[in-house]
Enzyme design. Structure first.
Site, PDB file in Angstrom:
ATOM      1  N   GLU A 160       7.464 -15.466  -9.862  1.00  0.00           N
ATOM      2  CA  GLU A 160       6.918 -14.140  -9.554  1.00  0.00           C
ATOM      3  C   GLU A 160       6.306 -13.453 -10.768  1.00  0.00           C
ATOM      4  OE1 GLU A 160       9.436 -11.841  -6.165  1.00  0.00           O
ATOM      5  OE2 GLU A 160      10.610 -12.466  -7.891  1.00  0.00           O
ATOM      6  N   GLU A 193      16.727 -18.583  -6.264  1.00  0.00           N
ATOM      7  CA  GLU A 193      16.413 -17.229  -6.721  1.00  0.00           C
ATOM      8  C   GLU A 193      15.927 -17.238  -8.178  1.00  0.00           C
ATOM      9  OE1 GLU A 193      15.751 -14.508  -5.459  1.00  0.00           O
ATOM     10  OE2 GLU A 193      16.075 -13.016  -7.015  1.00  0.00           O
ATOM     11  N   ARG A 201       4.080  -0.666  -4.745  1.00  0.00           N
ATOM     12  CA  ARG A 201       3.738  -1.140  -3.402  1.00  0.00           C
ATOM     13  C   ARG A 201       2.396  -1.857  -3.362  1.00  0.00           C
ATOM     14  NH1 ARG A 201       6.923   1.771   0.337  1.00  0.00           N
ATOM     15  NH2 ARG A 201       5.549   1.128   1.993  1.00  0.00           N
ATOM     16  N   TRP A 240      -2.734  -2.673  -1.648  1.00  0.00           N
ATOM     17  CA  TRP A 240      -2.456  -4.110  -1.714  1.00  0.00           C
ATOM     18  C   TRP A 240      -3.373  -4.708  -0.668  1.00  0.00           C
ATOM     19  CZ3 TRP A 240      -0.847  -8.153   1.381  1.00  0.00           C
ATOM     20  CH2 TRP A 240      -0.399  -9.296   0.720  1.00  0.00           C
ATOM     21  N   ASN A 268      -1.884   2.588   5.453  1.00  0.00           N
ATOM     22  CA  ASN A 268      -1.039   1.451   5.074  1.00  0.00           C
ATOM     23  C   ASN A 268      -0.738   0.697   6.362  1.00  0.00           C
ATOM     24  OD1 ASN A 268       1.004  -0.277   4.187  1.00  0.00           O
ATOM     25  ND2 ASN A 268       2.566   1.324   4.285  1.00  0.00           N
ATOM     26  N   GLY A 269      -1.121  -0.579   6.407  1.00  0.00           N
ATOM     27  CA  GLY A 269      -0.862  -1.360   7.618  1.00  0.00           C
ATOM     28  C   GLY A 269      -2.059  -2.228   7.951  1.00  0.00           C
ATOM     29  N   LYS A 276       6.006  -4.811  -3.665  1.00  0.00           N
ATOM     30  CA  LYS A 276       7.455  -4.739  -3.476  1.00  0.00           C
ATOM     31  C   LYS A 276       7.846  -4.626  -2.011  1.00  0.00           C
ATOM     32  CE  LYS A 276      11.615  -3.459  -5.413  1.00  0.00           C
ATOM     33  NZ  LYS A 276      11.961  -4.867  -5.636  1.00  0.00           N
ATOM     34  N   HIS A 291      16.026 -37.682  -4.579  1.00  0.00           N
ATOM     35  CA  HIS A 291      15.149 -37.989  -3.452  1.00  0.00           C
ATOM     36  C   HIS A 291      13.742 -37.444  -3.665  1.00  0.00           C
ATOM     37  CE1 HIS A 291      18.690 -39.461  -1.456  1.00  0.00           C
ATOM     38  NE2 HIS A 291      19.307 -38.334  -1.749  1.00  0.00           N
ATOM     39  N   CYS A 334       0.852  -1.179   0.000  1.00  0.00           N
ATOM     40  CA  CYS A 334       0.000   0.000   0.000  1.00  0.00           C
ATOM     41  C   CYS A 334       0.894   1.238   0.000  1.00  0.00           C
ATOM     42  CB  CYS A 334      -0.935   0.107   1.195  1.00  0.00           C
ATOM     43  SG  CYS A 334      -2.208  -1.144   1.223  1.00  0.00           S
TER      44      CYS A 334
HETATM   45  C1  G6P Z   1       8.648  -8.779  -1.430  1.00  0.00           C
HETATM   46  C2  G6P Z   1       9.297  -8.410  -2.743  1.00  0.00           C
HETATM   47  C3  G6P Z   1      10.573  -9.234  -2.941  1.00  0.00           C
HETATM   48  C4  G6P Z   1      11.510  -9.015  -1.758  1.00  0.00           C
HETATM   49  C5  G6P Z   1      10.820  -9.329  -0.440  1.00  0.00           C
HETATM   50  C6  G6P Z   1      11.659  -8.893   0.745  1.00  0.00           C
HETATM   51  O1  G6P Z   1       8.190 -10.085  -1.477  1.00  0.00           O
HETATM   52  O2  G6P Z   1       8.409  -8.646  -3.813  1.00  0.00           O
HETATM   53  O3  G6P Z   1      11.212  -8.812  -4.125  1.00  0.00           O
HETATM   54  O4  G6P Z   1      12.622  -9.840  -1.906  1.00  0.00           O
HETATM   55  O5  G6P Z   1       9.573  -8.621  -0.349  1.00  0.00           O
HETATM   56  O6  G6P Z   1      11.783  -7.494   0.698  1.00  0.00           O
HETATM   57  P1  G6P Z   1      12.973  -6.669   1.304  1.00  0.00           P
HETATM   58  O7  G6P Z   1      12.664  -5.258   0.951  1.00  0.00           O
HETATM   59  O8  G6P Z   1      12.935  -6.922   2.780  1.00  0.00           O
HETATM   60  O9  G6P Z   1      14.235  -7.148   0.705  1.00  0.00           O
END
Ligand code: G6P
Length: 615
Positions: free
Chosen positions: A495, A488, A27, A75, A101-102, A610, A511, A2
């Site tokens: 994603e 990753e 966000r 969000w 936001n929260g 994000k 396994h 948000c």
């Molecule tokens: C969200 C984002 C990811 C990120 C994660 C942790 O899921 O989409 O890209 O890795 O948060 O965020 P941070 O800002 O703590 O690295």
């Protein structure tokens, strides 16, 4: 998670707010909304499901006059994404509007009490409860908006960054925060508020990072006032300089932010190591470590906490630190750490990794580790964010604003800083050889050039990606330093393309996952020429023997691998511990082009945000 933005000043608020929402859209983009007060006491509230562009269409042609306003991009947490649940929410009498936001954890209890007082609710959100509570208190106590907001927040349990306005008072915005970020931009006769600095960039470079439990009264006719929610104690105004420019927030000729950020990596890595490696590669200068030598010498153990991509960087950090510092390292998801009764003592160092510096679980893990006496070190990107402000020391990765929701340049920056940290602490502890430091430091120094070379794979990967849009599952395999890189790579694909992908330690496929392999399940196998190369060749053979399709990432000139794998992506050779940085670039590009060919919005993948500022 948000985004909120607000403006009060001499300009029309609409353009500033809509541009701010676009900048904050990373966000959350389930819905967006805006509230503006016209000077004659009219409060116009507009909302729209979906992205900010929909809101812009919704407002087009309508009355958006006003020099004061608040806006929100959502969000969803409480209630599905629709117009009713979109912010701003207004109170029952229509006089007060809020963006939030929260999460308000005790919203149900508060809601029941308000229902008993005759309040009705139109949305399913916790935020509507807060605005109704503010109205209730204001009427009951016959007090100002500031007093009502402050009183309401004292009754609230949870996390919030809020901005509140009142129809009949076009001169005031009330803003407050607890555990969710909020920044105030101080301009000439105008003030901005925002979840992060991006909406403020270009208007003013003077910012105040609101602290937890602070409330601000932004009055166009009076000086800015910040005080404690709890006891109304005034706070010092700590105005800081914002070092961000508009170009960093634009796509710079690329189709998407994600592609721009992938291709920025040669430069961002340069920024990340700048001033941190001595000319002869013999010294690593990481001030956060050097200023706390005792902590690193006397540490019994290091625990790294993080979420998402940052957690994958942490797994690489674990290997680096164990190898260079001869210290046990544990890696925990911050969300598990905070509720897992972690055994932490004052001989532990807890490292928190976070691009945004705002992830709620990581921030809570930091606070918990500190309360248990650990020395807490942050590795963050966003300068001035909550995590760097709550840690004892730390290092910024300095890769510039990352806007694409899928993290790319932050990951390579985090791994680079972890490498520097492992070497620097290893030097202090005398557990790493001078030659090792020199070899790796030189490798890091050359990394921008090496990455530039890896970009030459772009076209090959683009063409190759087209073949895989059909895939419903992908396997990513790696070993040693590149097991986390495989995780990753799989995360990137999931994603943004919505293809299911699993990262696995290559030897473990026997396994379980090997049962999944058939000609429709491509495997990306990371096979650089490192200490585990021969082992991973056997894993490639095992996949091929079962009819699997293999894309191998290996070093230039590896003709043997070309004979076995279906496709080879060849990268330059670097010291083993640096391979994750180099390998992640083709993995990012592969995920990117597959998603693009599938027609996905890579910068705004569905359901993601994000900056995850809620639990
Ligand atoms: C969200 C984002 C990811 C990120 C994660 C942790 O899921 O989409 O890209 O890795 O948060 O965020 P941070 O800002 O703590 O690295």
């Amino acid at each position: 998670m948000c985004g909120i933005v607000g403006y009060i000043g001499h300009k029309q608020a609409y353009n500033i707010l809509i541009q701010g929402l676009y900048r904050l859209e990373y966000r959350g983009y389930d819905s967006a909304g805006m509230a503006l007060i016209k000077n004659n006491g009219i409060l116009n509230v507009y909302k729209s499901k979906g992205k900010v562009a929909n809101l812009e269409d919704e407002i087009s042609g309508k009355d958006y006059e006003g020099t004061i306003g608040i806006a929100h991009t959502r969000w969803a947490t409480h209630g599905i994404p629709n117009n009713t649940n979109a912010h701003p929410h207004t109170s029952q009498n229509g006089a007060i509007a809020i963006v939030h936001n929260g999460t308000i954890e005790n919203y149900n209890i508060l809601k029941e009490a308000l229902i008993r007082h005759g309040y009705t609710f139109s949305s399913e959100t916790d935020t509507e409860v807060l605005v109704q509570l503010i109205e209730y208190i204001k009427i009951k106590n016959k007090c100002t908006l500031f007093e009502a907001v402050r009183e309401a927040l004292k009754q609230v349990i949870g996390a919030y960054a809020i901005a509140v306005i009142e129809k009949d008072n076009p001169n005031v915005i009330i803003a407050a925060r607890k555990s969710s970020p909020l920044i105030i931009g101080v301009g000439d006769d105008e003030t901005f508020i925002a979840s992060d600095a991006t909406p403020i960039v270009g208007f003013t470079d003077k910012v105040i990072y609101l602290k937890d439990n602070e409330i601000a009264v932004i009055n166009r006719n009076a000086p800015l006032q910040i005080s404690s929610i709890e006891n109304n104690e005034p706070s010092q105004l700590d105005i800081q300089e914002l070092k961000m420019n508009v170009a960093q927030l634009e796509k710079g000729g690329y189709d998407t932010f994600m592609l721009k950020e992938i291709f920025e990596q040669a430069n961002t890595l340069k920024d990340c190591i700048r001033g941190r490696i001595s000319d002869n590669y013999e010294q690593i200068i990481l001030s956060g470590v050097l200023e706390n030598k005792d902590k690193f010498i006397n540490a019994n153990r290091i625990v790294i906490v993080a979420c998402g991509t940052s957690w994958h960087a942490a797994l690489i950090g674990k290997r680096l630190i164990q190898e260079m510092c001869l210290l046990p390292v544990e890696v925990e998801y911050a969300s598990e750490f905070r509720y897992g009764n972690p055994f932490i003592t004052n001989h532990d160092i807890v490292i928190a990794i976070s691009q945004s510096g705002e992830t709620a679980d990581t921030l809570a893990a930091v606070q918990l580790a500190k309360s248990k006496g650990a020395f807490v070190y942050g590795i963050c990107n966003v300068v001035g964010a909550s995590i760097p402000r709550n840690t004892d020391s730390g290092t910024y990765i300095h890769v510039g604003p990352e806007i694409g929701v899928a993290s790319t340049k932050a990951f390579t920056g985090q791994v680079t800083v972890l490498t520097l940290l492992a070497l620097c602490a290893g030097q202090i502890r005398k557990t790493v050889k001078k030659e090792t430091v020199q070899e790796i430091a030189k490798g890091l120094y050359q990394m921008p050039e090496i990455i530039q070379d890896v970009f030459k794979l772009d076209e090959t990967i683009r063409n190759l990606s087209h073949t895989f849009t059909y895939a419903r599952n992908f396997l990513y395999l790696g070993r040693g330093y590149n097991y986390p890189t495989a995780l990753e790579g799989a995360l990137k694909l999931k994603e943004i393309s919505y293809i299911h992908a699993e990262g696995y330690p290559a030897a473990e496929i026997k396994h379980g996952p090997i049962a999944l392999i058939d000609k429709e399940m491509p495997s990306v196998i990371i096979a650089p020429n490192d200490s585990l190369y021969d082992k991973i060749v056997s894993n490639v053979q095992q996949v091929k023997a079962r009819g699997g399709f293999v894309i191998a990432i290996t070093n230039k000139g590896n003709t043997a691998m070309k004979q076995i794998a279906d496709y080879c992506l060849e990268i330059p050779e670097v010291p083993e511990c640096l391979t994750p940085i180099v390998v992640s670039v083709p993995l990012q590009l592969l995920a990117y082009y597959i998603a693009i060919y599938k027609g996905q919005d890579v910068d705004r993948p569905r359901n993601l945000a994000k900056s995850v500022t809620v639990e």
